[in-house]
Design a protein around this motif. Structure first.
Motif, short mmCIF file in Angstrom:
data_model
loop_
_atom_site.label_atom_id
_atom_site.label_comp_id
_atom_site.label_asym_id
_atom_site.label_seq_id
_atom_site.Cartn_x
_atom_site.Cartn_y
_atom_site.Cartn_z
N PHE A 1 -33.32 -46.89 -45.84
CA PHE A 1 -32.83 -47.22 -47.17
C PHE A 1 -33.55 -48.46 -47.70
O PHE A 1 -33.90 -48.52 -48.89
CB PHE A 1 -31.32 -47.46 -47.15
CG PHE A 1 -30.69 -47.46 -48.52
CD1 PHE A 1 -30.05 -46.33 -48.99
CD2 PHE A 1 -30.73 -48.57 -49.33
CE1 PHE A 1 -29.47 -46.29 -50.25
CE2 PHE A 1 -30.16 -48.57 -50.60
CZ PHE A 1 -29.52 -47.43 -51.06
N GLY A 2 -33.77 -49.45 -46.84
CA GLY A 2 -34.46 -50.66 -47.26
C GLY A 2 -35.87 -50.37 -47.75
O GLY A 2 -36.32 -50.93 -48.77
N GLY B 1 -39.12 -55.70 -45.82
CA GLY B 1 -40.34 -56.35 -45.36
C GLY B 1 -41.46 -55.35 -45.13
O GLY B 1 -42.63 -55.60 -45.49
N VAL B 2 -41.14 -54.21 -44.55
CA VAL B 2 -42.14 -53.16 -44.32
C VAL B 2 -42.61 -52.58 -45.66
O VAL B 2 -43.80 -52.33 -45.87
CB VAL B 2 -41.56 -52.04 -43.42
CG1 VAL B 2 -42.52 -50.85 -43.36
CG2 VAL B 2 -41.28 -52.57 -42.04
N ALA B 3 -41.68 -52.38 -46.57
CA ALA B 3 -42.01 -51.77 -47.86
C ALA B 3 -42.96 -52.62 -48.69
O ALA B 3 -43.71 -52.08 -49.53
CB ALA B 3 -40.73 -51.50 -48.65
N LEU B 4 -42.95 -53.91 -48.48
CA LEU B 4 -43.86 -54.79 -49.22
C LEU B 4 -45.32 -54.43 -48.96
O LEU B 4 -46.19 -54.66 -49.82
CB LEU B 4 -43.61 -56.25 -48.86
CG LEU B 4 -42.27 -56.85 -49.30
CD1 LEU B 4 -42.14 -58.29 -48.83
CD2 LEU B 4 -42.10 -56.77 -50.81
N PHE B 5 -45.61 -53.88 -47.79
CA PHE B 5 -46.97 -53.46 -47.47
C PHE B 5 -47.28 -52.06 -48.01
O PHE B 5 -48.45 -51.69 -48.15
CB PHE B 5 -47.18 -53.46 -45.95
CG PHE B 5 -47.09 -54.82 -45.33
CD1 PHE B 5 -48.19 -55.68 -45.34
CD2 PHE B 5 -45.91 -55.26 -44.75
CE1 PHE B 5 -48.10 -56.95 -44.77
CE2 PHE B 5 -45.81 -56.52 -44.17
CZ PHE B 5 -46.92 -57.38 -44.18
N MET C 1 -33.01 -55.40 -44.88
CA MET C 1 -33.93 -56.50 -45.14
C MET C 1 -35.24 -56.28 -44.39
O MET C 1 -36.33 -56.53 -44.92
CB MET C 1 -33.29 -57.82 -44.70
CG MET C 1 -34.00 -59.06 -45.20
SD MET C 1 -33.76 -59.35 -46.98
CE MET C 1 -32.06 -59.92 -47.00
N LEU C 2 -35.15 -55.81 -43.16
CA LEU C 2 -36.36 -55.50 -42.39
C LEU C 2 -37.13 -54.36 -43.04
O LEU C 2 -38.37 -54.38 -43.11
CB LEU C 2 -35.99 -55.14 -40.95
CG LEU C 2 -35.43 -56.28 -40.08
CD1 LEU C 2 -35.02 -55.75 -38.71
CD2 LEU C 2 -36.45 -57.40 -39.94
N GLY C 3 -36.41 -53.35 -43.52
CA GLY C 3 -37.06 -52.26 -44.24
C GLY C 3 -37.77 -52.75 -45.48
O GLY C 3 -38.86 -52.28 -45.82
N THR D 1 -31.91 -54.60 -54.69
CA THR D 1 -33.31 -54.36 -54.33
C THR D 1 -34.17 -55.58 -54.67
O THR D 1 -34.94 -56.06 -53.83
CB THR D 1 -33.85 -53.13 -55.10
OG1 THR D 1 -33.07 -51.99 -54.75
CG2 THR D 1 -35.31 -52.88 -54.78
N SER D 2 -34.05 -56.05 -55.89
CA SER D 2 -34.88 -57.19 -56.33
C SER D 2 -34.54 -58.46 -55.56
O SER D 2 -35.42 -59.27 -55.25
CB SER D 2 -34.71 -57.42 -57.83
OG SER D 2 -33.34 -57.63 -58.15
N ALA D 3 -33.26 -58.64 -55.22
CA ALA D 3 -32.86 -59.84 -54.47
C ALA D 3 -33.50 -59.85 -53.09
O ALA D 3 -34.01 -60.88 -52.62
CB ALA D 3 -31.34 -59.89 -54.34
N PHE D 4 -33.50 -58.69 -52.42
CA PHE D 4 -34.12 -58.59 -51.10
C PHE D 4 -35.63 -58.79 -51.21
O PHE D 4 -36.25 -59.46 -50.38
CB PHE D 4 -33.82 -57.22 -50.48
CG PHE D 4 -32.45 -57.10 -49.87
CD1 PHE D 4 -31.38 -57.81 -50.37
CD2 PHE D 4 -32.22 -56.25 -48.80
CE1 PHE D 4 -30.10 -57.69 -49.81
CE2 PHE D 4 -30.96 -56.13 -48.23
CZ PHE D 4 -29.90 -56.85 -48.74
N ARG D 5 -36.24 -58.19 -52.24
CA ARG D 5 -37.70 -58.27 -52.40
C ARG D 5 -38.14 -59.70 -52.71
O ARG D 5 -39.15 -60.18 -52.17
CB ARG D 5 -38.17 -57.32 -53.50
CG ARG D 5 -39.68 -57.30 -53.68
CD ARG D 5 -40.14 -56.14 -54.54
NE ARG D 5 -39.65 -56.18 -55.90
CZ ARG D 5 -38.82 -55.27 -56.42
NH1 ARG D 5 -38.38 -54.26 -55.70
NH2 ARG D 5 -38.43 -55.37 -57.68
N ARG D 6 -37.42 -60.38 -53.56
CA ARG D 6 -37.78 -61.76 -53.91
C ARG D 6 -37.69 -62.67 -52.69
O ARG D 6 -38.53 -63.55 -52.50
CB ARG D 6 -36.87 -62.28 -55.02
CG ARG D 6 -37.09 -61.62 -56.37
CD ARG D 6 -36.27 -62.30 -57.44
NE ARG D 6 -36.38 -61.62 -58.72
CZ ARG D 6 -35.43 -60.91 -59.29
NH1 ARG D 6 -34.25 -60.80 -58.69
NH2 ARG D 6 -35.61 -60.33 -60.45
#
Length: 417
Positions: A137-138, A396-400, A392-394, A75-80
């Motif tokens: 899941f992302g 990106g959406v979750a960051l918002f 990874m696309l999920g 999770t953290s790797a994708f978010r970073r």
């Protein structure tokens, strides 16, 4: 290429993921409790089932220790990566996948097994269910602040919010199991393995994937060089042999160990490491105990149906999950870091929503970050690569969405991320 390898090696040295400092005192009462509980559960597993289940439980403990010692994150790797361009986590993933792919190729091509089980990788169809499920899941893992493995090892490590995430994860998985027949009726391609669905064989498929990992690794390195993102906050460790039991482990070391343990799982039980199928089983058993006829569901047919009538200790994924939680608990108390915190409404709500999305998405996508992403790619399955892209696309959406629940995202001007 030699210059690129040298530069990449310098990156790990320049930005290490551990730093030598004084550690917190060992939490001896908790550590003792964890060891005793682990031994008791091991005896219960072996006496109820067999030694193979006991070995898988011990592998689960080793996985939990490894994940906790390095705070090895998906999770953290994708978010970073998606927020500030930090690639340290994804580069560790590529190293992990290189090692796992190599070991899986040997095991799957030779049929090697410690127990006589016929080894088979995770190769699943690619269709609407995988695309949508991995995307969900992302999003879910970013809201829950942990993926499937992250939920288990952070729970064992003392994260209070993971109790909510796990409960919601189980509920989401159970609902996903109920809807499973519908999603299996949606359009999809046949399962595709780079090794067995082509003329490449395991040798040729191994070469192709290793090249892909190397290319991705160095693309990430060049990307990070241009972005100059904040680096990961180093974890506290110590020098000498005590680091094995007390201090944090470097991220790339943990990646190699995880790959070896996943291959060991394949050679022992005939399947790679997985996590979330157990959550659907736990939810199914809970409903069955109150009179719900889950045995009539399409998902709980065949082997899944047999598991409903057996003790949960006979389910290899379940005993490995128990091992991960206890292994992380033992590692956290040895470091002196088992310190549950009071929950806040926003993050707690995010944990519940995230767990529901992850549970449901994992059933649709034939697995989570472990079964679909890690195990799928190491098994040369196309669905593993698709899972990675969609999750990874999920992300990106979750960051918002995360700020709506009071969750912070890494920022470019942060010292650490």
């Amino acid at each position: 290429m030699e210059q690129q390898v040298a530069e990449s090696s310098k990156t790990w040295i320049k930005h290490p993921t551990t730093v030598i400092k004084e550690l917190q005192p060992v939490q001896k009462p908790f550590l003792t409790l964890g060891v005793i509980a682990s031994v008791i559960l091991f005896i219960a597993i072996v006496s109820t089932t067999d030694m193979v289940q006991g070995v898988l439980y011990l592998i689960g403990i080793a996985l939990g220790v490894t994940l906790l010692q390095a705070r090895f994150g998906f999770t953290s790797a994708f978010r970073r990566l998606m927020s500030v361009g930090n690639t340290q986590g994804l580069q560790a993933h590529m190293l992990m996948l290189m090692v796992a792919t190599t070991l899986f190729a040997v095991i799957l091509s030779t049929g090697f097994s410690f127990t006589g089980a016929d080894p088979a990788g995770y190769v699943s169809p690619v269709g609407i269910s995988v695309i949508f499920g991995s995307f969900l899941f992302g999003i879910g893992m970013q809201l829950g602040n942990g993926c499937a493995s992250g939920t288990l090892y952070n729970l064992g490590g003392g994260s209070s919010s993971m109790i909510l995430t796990l409960i919601a994860f189980i509920i989401g998985s159970t609902v996903g199991a109920l809807h499973f027949p519908f999603w299996m009726s949606t359009p999809s391609l046949e399962p595709f393995s780079l090794a067995t669905s082509t003329s490449l064989g395991y040798g040729g498929a191994w070469i192709v994937q290793i090249i892909m990992f190397v290319v991705i690794y160095f693309i990430l390195a060049q990307f990070a060089k241009r972005k100059n993102p904040p680096r990961m906050k180093p974890l506290v460790t110590i020098s000498g042999w005590k680091k094995i039991f007390r201090g944090a482990w470097p991220l790339f070391v943990a990646g190699i160990i995880l790959a070896i343990l996943n291959a060991l799982t394949l050679a022992v039980r005939g399947q790679p490491w997985g996590i979330t199928s157990a959550f659907a089983l736990w939810g199914g058993k809970a409903l069955d105990s109150v009179g719900v006829d889950v045995a009539s569901w399409g998902y709980f047919q065949g082997e899944n149906g047999m598991a409903l009538s057996q003790t949960v200790l006979a389910d290899s994924t379940s005993v490995m999950n128990f091992g991960v939680i206890l292994g992380a608990f033992i590692a956290a108390t040895a470091q002196g870091n088992f310190k549950p915190k009071k929950l806040k409404v926003g993050p707690a709500s995010a944990s519940i929503v995230g767990g529901l999305l992850m549970g449901y998405g994992a059933r649709l996508a034939f697995g989570c970050n472990i079964g679909a992403y890690f195990g799928g790619i190491a098994s040369f399955s196309l669905h593993g690569w698709v899972w990675m892209v969609m999750a990874m696309l999920g992300t990106g959406v979750a960051l918002f969405i995360r700020p709506l629940f009071g969750l912070n995202n890494p920022k470019k001007n942060d010292l650490f991320c």
